[in-house]
Design an enzyme around this catalytic site. Structure first.
Site, PDB file in Angstrom:
ATOM      1  N   SER A 164     -22.756  12.472  15.581  1.00 22.72           N
ATOM      2  CA  SER A 164     -21.741  11.770  14.808  1.00 22.72           C
ATOM      3  C   SER A 164     -22.035  10.266  14.783  1.00 22.72           C
ATOM      4  CB  SER A 164     -20.358  12.097  15.371  1.00 22.72           C
ATOM      5  OG  SER A 164     -19.332  11.609  14.536  1.00 22.72           O
TER       6      SER A 164
ATOM      7  N   ASP B  47     -18.077  19.497   6.625  1.00 25.24           N
ATOM      8  CA  ASP B  47     -18.065  18.206   7.308  1.00 25.24           C
ATOM      9  C   ASP B  47     -18.018  17.120   6.241  1.00 25.24           C
ATOM     10  OD1 ASP B  47     -18.539  15.883   8.763  1.00 25.24           O
ATOM     11  OD2 ASP B  47     -20.295  16.665   9.807  1.00 25.24           O
TER      12      ASP B  47
ATOM     13  N   HIS C 221     -17.639  19.575  11.380  1.00 22.18           N
ATOM     14  CA  HIS C 221     -18.097  18.439  12.174  1.00 22.18           C
ATOM     15  C   HIS C 221     -17.837  18.685  13.665  1.00 22.18           C
ATOM     16  CE1 HIS C 221     -19.345  14.262  12.643  1.00 22.18           C
ATOM     17  NE2 HIS C 221     -18.419  14.151  13.569  1.00 22.18           N
TER      18      HIS C 221
END
Length: 311
Positions: A159, A254, A284
């Site tokens: 991320s 995501d 995600h």
């Protein structure tokens, strides 16, 4: 949309936390308490030795805490992965990544150096990049002391941490830093503009939404960022030639999916070797979740890519 999520992941949706970074300090505290509960339930780390260090900051910046994981029983100089946790640039810490970093070290057979970079909004860009630069420089300079092979250094993260790794790879290329053998970009947060189809479409997806991405960038860059540097948002880079090989994972549901796929394709067109994985039925952060076969496959692919260059 929920019915299209992988069934094994769908079964654990109700147990996942609701991510809301509108009040970063409050959310950090909630995550810290949740992390303590998870760690207590999981028990002590297995298969690694852990060494906490503090490395010098760059250009008069504060020192940077790092945590080094080494597979038990290993000897000699090992390849090393400099790792950055996720959290939208506003939350996350070394402790929350303990188990995933231990798994990386044991499954890949490498050192993992996890970096406690400073968080926004208290410490906006370039604080996180400065800390990342300091950690990478220290690993290269002190490789003999920590048992790392300076010819086998990779950077990576998940991320925001993956976005930081991508930005670090760009900065490293442009400023003559140590040679990197791989950049591992797991669901990377790359583009502050947040205008792709996935970013605008996925407004209620698990763990991360387009709205949260907007907030994360606002905290990281400030309310009026002006011209955004590619060292802050790697998708802004115009020239991707000469970057280290990349492993890129993108998840179907995501908000970051499209910027991840676009960056991977741009790397390929720039002549950078890229291993790209798009995982259907995922969202995600789901690559780290236990108990789902698709997540196990995602982690196995990442471990394999790292093992090929670090072992």
């Amino acid at each position: 949309m929920d019915h299209r999520i992988d069934p094994q992941l769908r079964a654990i949706l109700s147990a996942l936390p609701q991510v809301d970074i509108s009040d970063p300090a409050a959310f950090r505290e909630a995550q810290r308490l949740r992390g303590l509960q998870v760690a207590a339930a999981a028990g002590p780390l297995q298969g690694v030795t852990v060494d906490d260090r503090v490395v010098p900051g760059v250009s008069g910046q504060p020192d940077v805490p790092v945590r080094i994981y080494r597979p038990e029983g290993s000897s000699g100089m090992l390849g090393v992965l400099v790792w950055f946790h996720g959290g939208g640039y506003v939350f996350g810490d070394i402790a929350s990544s303990d188990r995933s970093c231990a798994d990386l070290a044991t499954k890949v057979g490498c050192l993992v150096v996890s970096v406690e970079y400073r968080l926004a909004p208290e410490h906006p860009y370039p604080a996180a990049l400065d800390d990342a630069r300091a950690a990478l420089a220290w690993v290269a300079e002190e490789s003999a002391d920590i048992g790392a092979d300076p010819a086998r250094i990779a950077v990576g993260g998940v991320s925001a941490g993956a976005g930081l790794a991508a930005a670090l790879a760009l900065y490293n290329r442009d400023h003559g830093g140590p040679e990197l053998v791989l950049q591992v970009l797991d669901n990377p947060m790359l583009d502050d503009r947040v205008v792709t189809q996935s970013a605008t479409e996925f407004t209620d997806t698990p763990l991360w939404t387009g709205q949260q991405a907007v907030l994360g960038w606002r905290f990281y860059l400030g309310e009026t960022p002006g011209e955004v540097s590619p060292y802050a948002a790697a998708a802004r880079a115009e020239d991707l030639r000469g970057l280290p090989a990349a492993y890129v994972a993108a998840n179907e549901f995501d908000p970051l999916r499209d910027e991840d796929l676009d960056y991977a394709v741009r790397l390929i067109r720039a002549g950078v070797p890229v291993e790209l994985h798009h995982l259907p039925g995922t969202f995600h952060g789901s690559n780290a979740l236990p108990g789902a076969e698709v997540a196990e496959r995602a982690r196995g692919a990442m471990y394999g890519a790292l093992a090929r260059v670090l072992r």
